[in-house]
Design a protein around this motif. Structure first.
Motif, PDB file in Angstrom:
ATOM      1  N   ASP A  21      34.163  54.172  31.852  1.00  0.00           N
ATOM      2  CA  ASP A  21      33.552  54.941  32.935  1.00  0.00           C
ATOM      3  C   ASP A  21      33.198  56.316  32.383  1.00  0.00           C
ATOM      4  OD1 ASP A  21      33.511  54.571  36.206  1.00  0.00           O
ATOM      5  OD2 ASP A  21      33.497  56.676  35.577  1.00  0.00           O
ATOM      6  N   PRO A  22      32.122  56.917  32.878  1.00  0.00           N
ATOM      7  CA  PRO A  22      31.776  58.252  32.390  1.00  0.00           C
ATOM      8  C   PRO A  22      32.651  59.366  32.970  1.00  0.00           C
ATOM      9  CG  PRO A  22      30.144  57.517  33.977  1.00  0.00           C
ATOM     10  CD  PRO A  22      31.089  56.366  33.733  1.00  0.00           C
ATOM     11  N   SER A  23      33.347  59.083  34.043  1.00  0.00           N
ATOM     12  CA  SER A  23      34.093  60.112  34.758  1.00  0.00           C
ATOM     13  C   SER A  23      35.578  60.103  34.403  1.00  0.00           C
ATOM     14  CB  SER A  23      33.949  59.887  36.264  1.00  0.00           C
ATOM     15  OG  SER A  23      34.904  60.618  36.981  1.00  0.00           O
ATOM     16  N   PRO A  24      36.098  61.223  33.902  1.00  0.00           N
ATOM     17  CA  PRO A  24      37.549  61.295  33.656  1.00  0.00           C
ATOM     18  C   PRO A  24      38.352  61.055  34.937  1.00  0.00           C
ATOM     19  CG  PRO A  24      36.428  63.160  32.626  1.00  0.00           C
ATOM     20  CD  PRO A  24      35.411  62.451  33.477  1.00  0.00           C
ATOM     21  N   GLY A  25      37.833  61.512  36.070  1.00  0.00           N
ATOM     22  CA  GLY A  25      38.524  61.299  37.335  1.00  0.00           C
ATOM     23  C   GLY A  25      38.615  59.829  37.702  1.00  0.00           C
ATOM     24  N   MET A  26      37.539  59.085  37.470  1.00  0.00           N
ATOM     25  CA  MET A  26      37.566  57.648  37.757  1.00  0.00           C
ATOM     26  C   MET A  26      38.492  56.912  36.794  1.00  0.00           C
ATOM     27  SD  MET A  26      35.951  57.010  40.463  1.00  0.00           S
ATOM     28  CE  MET A  26      35.694  55.249  40.435  1.00  0.00           C
ATOM     29  N   LEU A  27      38.510  57.344  35.544  1.00  0.00           N
ATOM     30  CA  LEU A  27      39.441  56.720  34.594  1.00  0.00           C
ATOM     31  C   LEU A  27      40.880  56.968  35.012  1.00  0.00           C
ATOM     32  CD1 LEU A  27      37.642  57.505  31.214  1.00  0.00           C
ATOM     33  CD2 LEU A  27      37.798  55.287  32.388  1.00  0.00           C
ATOM     34  N   LYS A  28      41.150  58.168  35.528  1.00  0.00           N
ATOM     35  CA  LYS A  28      42.495  58.478  36.023  1.00  0.00           C
ATOM     36  C   LYS A  28      42.846  57.579  37.207  1.00  0.00           C
ATOM     37  CE  LYS A  28      45.303  62.275  37.758  1.00  0.00           C
ATOM     38  NZ  LYS A  28      45.322  63.673  38.172  1.00  0.00           N
ATOM     39  N   GLU A  29      41.898  57.373  38.106  1.00  0.00           N
ATOM     40  CA  GLU A  29      42.123  56.473  39.243  1.00  0.00           C
ATOM     41  C   GLU A  29      42.338  55.039  38.759  1.00  0.00           C
ATOM     42  OE1 GLU A  29      42.509  56.993  42.644  1.00  0.00           O
ATOM     43  OE2 GLU A  29      42.720  59.049  41.903  1.00  0.00           O
ATOM     44  N   ALA A  30      41.554  54.618  37.775  1.00  0.00           N
ATOM     45  CA  ALA A  30      41.693  53.263  37.230  1.00  0.00           C
ATOM     46  C   ALA A  30      43.094  53.033  36.683  1.00  0.00           C
ATOM     47  CB  ALA A  30      40.646  53.026  36.140  1.00  0.00           C
ATOM     48  N   ARG A  31      43.669  54.049  36.064  1.00  0.00           N
ATOM     49  CA  ARG A  31      45.020  53.944  35.501  1.00  0.00           C
ATOM     50  C   ARG A  31      46.069  53.574  36.546  1.00  0.00           C
ATOM     51  NH1 ARG A  31      45.627  52.306  31.627  1.00  0.00           N
ATOM     52  NH2 ARG A  31      44.621  52.990  29.769  1.00  0.00           N
ATOM     53  N   LYS A  32      45.800  53.860  37.811  1.00  0.00           N
ATOM     54  CA  LYS A  32      46.744  53.528  38.877  1.00  0.00           C
ATOM     55  C   LYS A  32      46.812  52.020  39.123  1.00  0.00           C
ATOM     56  CE  LYS A  32      46.016  57.886  41.346  1.00  0.00           C
ATOM     57  NZ  LYS A  32      45.500  58.492  42.601  1.00  0.00           N
ATOM     58  N   HIS A  33      45.762  51.299  38.702  1.00  0.00           N
ATOM     59  CA  HIS A  33      45.671  49.875  39.019  1.00  0.00           C
ATOM     60  C   HIS A  33      45.443  48.985  37.804  1.00  0.00           C
ATOM     61  CE1 HIS A  33      45.340  51.174  43.185  1.00  0.00           C
ATOM     62  NE2 HIS A  33      44.419  52.017  42.784  1.00  0.00           N
ATOM     63  N   PHE A  34      45.126  49.580  36.662  1.00  0.00           N
ATOM     64  CA  PHE A  34      44.789  48.819  35.459  1.00  0.00           C
ATOM     65  C   PHE A  34      45.548  49.412  34.281  1.00  0.00           C
ATOM     66  CE2 PHE A  34      41.899  48.451  31.698  1.00  0.00           C
ATOM     67  CZ  PHE A  34      42.036  47.085  31.512  1.00  0.00           C
ATOM     68  N   GLN A  35      46.308  48.580  33.586  1.00  0.00           N
ATOM     69  CA  GLN A  35      47.169  49.077  32.513  1.00  0.00           C
ATOM     70  C   GLN A  35      46.572  48.904  31.119  1.00  0.00           C
ATOM     71  OE1 GLN A  35      49.724  50.963  33.464  1.00  0.00           O
ATOM     72  NE2 GLN A  35      48.895  50.460  35.480  1.00  0.00           N
ATOM     73  N   GLY A  36      45.393  48.303  31.012  1.00  0.00           N
ATOM     74  CA  GLY A  36      44.769  48.113  29.705  1.00  0.00           C
ATOM     75  C   GLY A  36      44.116  49.379  29.195  1.00  0.00           C
ATOM     76  N   PRO A  37      43.501  49.305  28.017  1.00  0.00           N
ATOM     77  CA  PRO A  37      42.846  50.484  27.455  1.00  0.00           C
ATOM     78  C   PRO A  37      41.603  50.881  28.263  1.00  0.00           C
ATOM     79  CG  PRO A  37      42.491  48.571  26.049  1.00  0.00           C
ATOM     80  CD  PRO A  37      43.433  48.143  27.137  1.00  0.00           C
TER      81      PRO A  37
END
Length: 168
Positions: A21-37
């Motif tokens: 994702d281009p957004s650091p904020g979206m990547l941070k949100e993704a980390r809440k639900h996805f544990q992969g790289p």
């Protein structure tokens, strides 16, 4: 994150899924639900070597891509020969009635239900914005034609839910 979690279910324990994702904020949100790289990147300039992936997917984000030709060229570049790209995107019917019904649901019903169920004006505002982006989606025929121009064969689409989703 939902697309990445679904991909994990497809590739199984021996496969690898990387969220982008281009957004650091979206990547941070993704980390809440996805544990992969995860990796920061845009569709038109992916941060991966050529011939890396067997499968590439994008879920409900193609309308945010500024240059479809560049994005699909990049998808083809990072896919291994014989690899597959699968894209899910929003859909607005061309007919006046279909367009009006879709607009009513996405611009009125869904934002209203969002406010009712969450009590959040911010969530409602997000869903108001969602229709604005959906209405400007590129027609499926243009997307498929662009995919073919860069070398995807066969490139095709299927309306999965009229007024909601198309898969490519």
């Amino acid at each position: 994150a939902a697309v990445a979690r679904g991909a994990v279910g497809i590739v199984g324990p021996d496969g690898m899924v990387i969220g982008v994702d281009p957004s650091p904020g979206m990547l941070k949100e993704a980390r809440k639900h996805f544990q992969g790289p995860v990796s920061r990147g845009i569709a038109e300039q992916l941060p991966f070597q050529s011939n890396t992936f067997d499968f590439l997917t994008m879920g409900i984000a193609l309308r945010h891509v500024g240059d479809l030709h560049a994005a699909f060229s990049e998808y083809l570049r990072v896919l291994k020969p014989g690899g597959t790209a699968w894209i899910l995107e929003s859909h607005v019917p061309e007919s006046k009635v279909g367009h009006a019904m879709t607009k009513f649901v996405w611009a009125k019903v869904i934002p209203g239900l969002t406010l009712l169920t969450t009590g959040s004006r911010d969530a409602k505002l997000l869903m108001d914005f969602y229709w604005d982006t959906v209405e400007k989606c590129v027609p499926p025929e243009t997307i498929v034609q662009t995919m073919r121009e860069v070398g995807f064969a066969p490139a095709r689409y299927k309306v999965v839910v009229p007024g909601a989703f198309v898969e490519y």
